[in-house]
Design a protein around this motif. Sequence first.
Motif, PDB file in Angstrom:
ATOM      1  N   TYR A   1      -1.671 107.738  71.362  1.00 33.11           N
ATOM      2  CA  TYR A   1      -0.381 108.924  71.170  1.00 33.11           C
ATOM      3  C   TYR A   1       0.826 108.841  70.226  1.00 33.11           C
ATOM      4  N   SER A   2       0.677 109.560  69.321  1.00 29.97           N
ATOM      5  CA  SER A   2       2.344 109.384  68.130  1.00 29.97           C
ATOM      6  C   SER A   2       2.845 109.996  69.018  1.00 29.97           C
ATOM      7  N   GLY A   3       4.343 110.299  69.694  1.00 30.32           N
ATOM      8  CA  GLY A   3       5.090 110.745  70.258  1.00 30.32           C
ATOM      9  C   GLY A   3       5.710 111.970  69.399  1.00 30.32           C
ATOM     10  N   ARG A   4       6.788 112.680  69.869  1.00 27.97           N
ATOM     11  CA  ARG A   4       7.437 113.762  68.833  1.00 27.97           C
ATOM     12  C   ARG A   4       8.390 112.963  67.961  1.00 27.97           C
ATOM     13  N   PHE A   5       8.358 111.842  68.219  1.00 25.18           N
ATOM     14  CA  PHE A   5       9.890 111.396  67.969  1.00 25.18           C
ATOM     15  C   PHE A   5       9.325 110.634  66.150  1.00 25.18           C
ATOM     16  N   GLU A   6       8.507 109.927  67.033  1.00 26.88           N
ATOM     17  CA  GLU A   6       7.492 109.366  65.728  1.00 26.88           C
ATOM     18  C   GLU A   6       6.993 110.146  64.357  1.00 26.88           C
ATOM     19  N   GLN A   7       6.056 111.482  65.343  1.00 24.89           N
ATOM     20  CA  GLN A   7       5.904 112.909  64.329  1.00 24.89           C
ATOM     21  C   GLN A   7       7.131 113.227  63.269  1.00 24.89           C
ATOM     22  N   ALA A   8       7.775 112.819  63.664  1.00 27.03           N
ATOM     23  CA  ALA A   8       9.087 113.798  62.882  1.00 27.03           C
ATOM     24  C   ALA A   8       9.832 112.843  61.945  1.00 27.03           C
TER      25      ALA A   8
ATOM     26  N   GLY B   1      10.789 116.175  54.703  1.00 25.62           N
ATOM     27  CA  GLY B   1       9.986 115.836  55.947  1.00 25.62           C
ATOM     28  C   GLY B   1       9.540 116.709  57.042  1.00 25.62           C
ATOM     29  N   PRO B   2       9.029 116.415  57.843  1.00 24.65           N
ATOM     30  CA  PRO B   2       8.531 117.641  58.493  1.00 24.65           C
ATOM     31  C   PRO B   2       9.781 118.460  60.139  1.00 24.65           C
ATOM     32  N   PHE B   3       9.425 119.101  60.453  1.00 27.87           N
ATOM     33  CA  PHE B   3       9.926 120.083  61.495  1.00 27.87           C
ATOM     34  C   PHE B   3       9.918 120.151  62.656  1.00 27.87           C
ATOM     35  N   ILE B   4       9.507 119.690  63.744  1.00 26.65           N
ATOM     36  CA  ILE B   4       9.170 119.395  64.786  1.00 26.65           C
ATOM     37  C   ILE B   4       9.694 120.081  65.465  1.00 26.65           C
ATOM     38  N   ALA B   5       9.074 121.547  66.945  1.00 28.81           N
ATOM     39  CA  ALA B   5       9.766 121.640  67.430  1.00 28.81           C
ATOM     40  C   ALA B   5       9.208 121.566  68.984  1.00 28.81           C
ATOM     41  N   VAL B   6       9.460 121.185  70.331  1.00 29.12           N
ATOM     42  CA  VAL B   6       9.138 121.391  71.528  1.00 29.12           C
ATOM     43  C   VAL B   6      10.012 122.000  72.155  1.00 29.12           C
ATOM     44  N   ASN B   7       9.654 122.698  72.956  1.00 26.58           N
ATOM     45  CA  ASN B   7      10.214 123.176  74.377  1.00 26.58           C
ATOM     46  C   ASN B   7       9.614 122.259  75.658  1.00 26.58           C
TER      47      ASN B   7
ATOM     48  N   LEU C   1       7.003 112.663  74.225  1.00 23.71           N
ATOM     49  CA  LEU C   1       8.481 112.669  73.290  1.00 23.71           C
ATOM     50  C   LEU C   1       8.434 111.399  72.558  1.00 23.71           C
ATOM     51  N   PHE C   2       7.906 110.110  73.565  1.00 24.41           N
ATOM     52  CA  PHE C   2       7.893 109.005  72.635  1.00 24.41           C
ATOM     53  C   PHE C   2       6.153 108.493  72.242  1.00 24.41           C
ATOM     54  N   GLY C   3       5.490 109.422  72.879  1.00 22.17           N
ATOM     55  CA  GLY C   3       4.040 108.585  72.636  1.00 22.17           C
ATOM     56  C   GLY C   3       3.905 107.163  73.496  1.00 22.17           C
ATOM     57  N   HIS C   4       2.117 107.568  73.720  1.00 26.31           N
ATOM     58  CA  HIS C   4       1.591 106.201  74.808  1.00 26.31           C
ATOM     59  C   HIS C   4       0.700 105.688  74.013  1.00 26.31           C
ATOM     60  N   GLU C   5       0.625 103.812  74.620  1.00 25.11           N
ATOM     61  CA  GLU C   5      -0.850 102.934  74.062  1.00 25.11           C
ATOM     62  C   GLU C   5      -1.835 103.423  75.050  1.00 25.11           C
ATOM     63  N   LYS C   6      -2.783 103.778  74.172  1.00 22.94           N
ATOM     64  CA  LYS C   6      -4.193 103.464  75.146  1.00 22.94           C
ATOM     65  C   LYS C   6      -4.153 102.527  76.391  1.00 22.94           C
ATOM     66  N   GLY C   7      -4.456 103.484  77.363  1.00 22.25           N
ATOM     67  CA  GLY C   7      -4.465 102.442  78.947  1.00 22.25           C
ATOM     68  C   GLY C   7      -2.894 102.120  79.660  1.00 22.25           C
ATOM     69  N   ALA C   8      -2.134 103.078  78.674  1.00 22.36           N
ATOM     70  CA  ALA C   8      -0.369 103.306  79.357  1.00 22.36           C
ATOM     71  C   ALA C   8      -1.072 103.706  80.727  1.00 22.36           C
ATOM     72  N   PHE C   9      -1.709 105.119  81.273  1.00 24.04           N
ATOM     73  CA  PHE C   9      -1.611 105.041  82.275  1.00 24.04           C
ATOM     74  C   PHE C   9      -3.475 106.115  82.259  1.00 24.04           C
ATOM     75  N   THR C  10      -3.458 106.448  83.690  1.00 25.12           N
ATOM     76  CA  THR C  10      -5.080 106.701  83.929  1.00 25.12           C
ATOM     77  C   THR C  10      -4.469 108.089  82.779  1.00 25.12           C
ATOM     78  N   GLY C  11      -6.121 108.560  82.087  1.00 22.23           N
ATOM     79  CA  GLY C  11      -6.674 109.548  80.989  1.00 22.23           C
ATOM     80  C   GLY C  11      -5.431 108.995  79.646  1.00 22.23           C
ATOM     81  N   ALA C  12      -5.036 108.033  79.383  1.00 16.92           N
ATOM     82  CA  ALA C  12      -4.762 108.091  78.181  1.00 16.92           C
ATOM     83  C   ALA C  12      -5.499 106.762  77.103  1.00 16.92           C
ATOM     84  N   THR C  13      -6.522 107.652  77.116  1.00 18.93           N
ATOM     85  CA  THR C  13      -8.123 107.019  76.389  1.00 18.93           C
ATOM     86  C   THR C  13      -7.718 106.657  74.775  1.00 18.93           C
TER      87      THR C  13
END
Length: 487
Positions: A223-230, A189-195, A208-220
């Motif tokens: 986005y799959s967060g690091r937990f999902e990527q790993a 599996g993947p190794f995902i490093a976050v500082n 870390l957890f990602g966001h849905e489209k429109g969740a906040f200003t700029g969330a166009t």
Amino acid sequence: MSDATILIADDDQAIRTVLTHALGREGYRVQTASSAASLWQWVAKGEGDLVITDVVMPDENGLDLIPRIKKIRPELRIIVMSAQNTLLTAVKATERGAFEYLPKPFDLKELSLTVKRALSEPVDVVGERENTQEDPLPLIGRSVAMQEIYRVMARLMATDLTVMVTGESGTGKELISRALHDYGKRKSGPFIAVNMAAIPKELIESELFGHEKGAFTGATARYSGRFEQAAGGTLFLDEIGDMPLEAQTRLLRVLQENEFTTVGGRVPIKADVRIITATHRDLAQMVEQGSFREDLYYRLSVVPLRLPPLRERAEDIPELVSHFLRLCEQEGLPSKVIDQGAMASLRGNYWSGNIRELENIVRRLTVLYSQDVISQDIVEHELSLIAKGNSAEEDKVHSPVAPTLNESLGEAVERHLSEYFAAHFPELPATGLYDRILKEIEKPLIELSLASTNGNQIQASKLLGLNRNTLRKKIKELDVSVIKGGK
């Protein structure tokens, strides 16, 4: 089970003799052989209740023998001993079914305890594990300090336990974490490093957890967060001590429930990751101060793994230097040789920046100097430049290492003692060191206590927790000056 029969295979006669006497005194029957073939014959005949085998033998590698033994006698416990003290050896021994791995030289008391455990603990028979392939070693060093690290790591490879790696900056915390992944059950599996220190506080949850489209200003977009990527692999949270309290609460909930939701999302997502964290901070102290959640601390430190600073494993420096010189050659830099005097200076340095600092100076020596052989004078010059660069006031530097801000008493003492030993390297200081050091600490302690109590010896004795007569005796022995008018 003191009447058990122990089969020992090692091509070193001295080791066979020592083990025979040591285990014989404890009531065990001991059979020794100098080859893997003799050991195999005994095992095939059904002899022995426990095997202790070396790795390198004239006719066969002891590690290759383990799967064969396990195939015909899966209940037979095997203890592996080896002078090839590397992480790969420890991992191979564990993966192939060894009960325990002991690096040479080992303590006979530890061997005795291991033998007792091997003969008394219930046997959990499992199938043969996948063999480790011959990969380049991910970690460098064969010191005693690193051996315990390797042994713990080998036990962790087949688990999903949460690990907290602690140690000073530059000790290799991410390398350890990567090795736990690359040789573990999630290596495909993947190794995902976050500082955590590099992410703005307001973006940590989204990162870390990602966001849905429109969740906040700029969330166009989603986005799959690091937990999902790993997912299916390992999530490495570096500098976990820099995580803000709000994000700590969210992380704790994920660890408890084993699922999470994206920012702005409603559908739970399974958290299929192994968590490894790292920090150079004292998280236990942060818990006391209220800046780190106690419940999260215990969730993350299921298995604490402390990496020793380079000054505690100075015997590894020559091997590390050779490794960095090879890397430089592979990058097209000139080939260099470090002479013995220069190596002694490198071994005696304090290395506040640890392995990272050592690598930097090796690269600098390779690039800046035309000589094929790097001498002690060159190394001493470079170390003096580093010492000056580490000091806020260069003209006031009198030692290789400047005091650290917020340095504890223990750290200060360790720093001074390291410099003291380095000044004598490769020789040892004069005998009687213990008493000399105690006197050096005692005298200022008593003088400051007397000064704080205006020379009142009764108050000073209470402050120190000493009998007044003992204090008077110390004042005389240590030639402590007493303020006039003190009682």
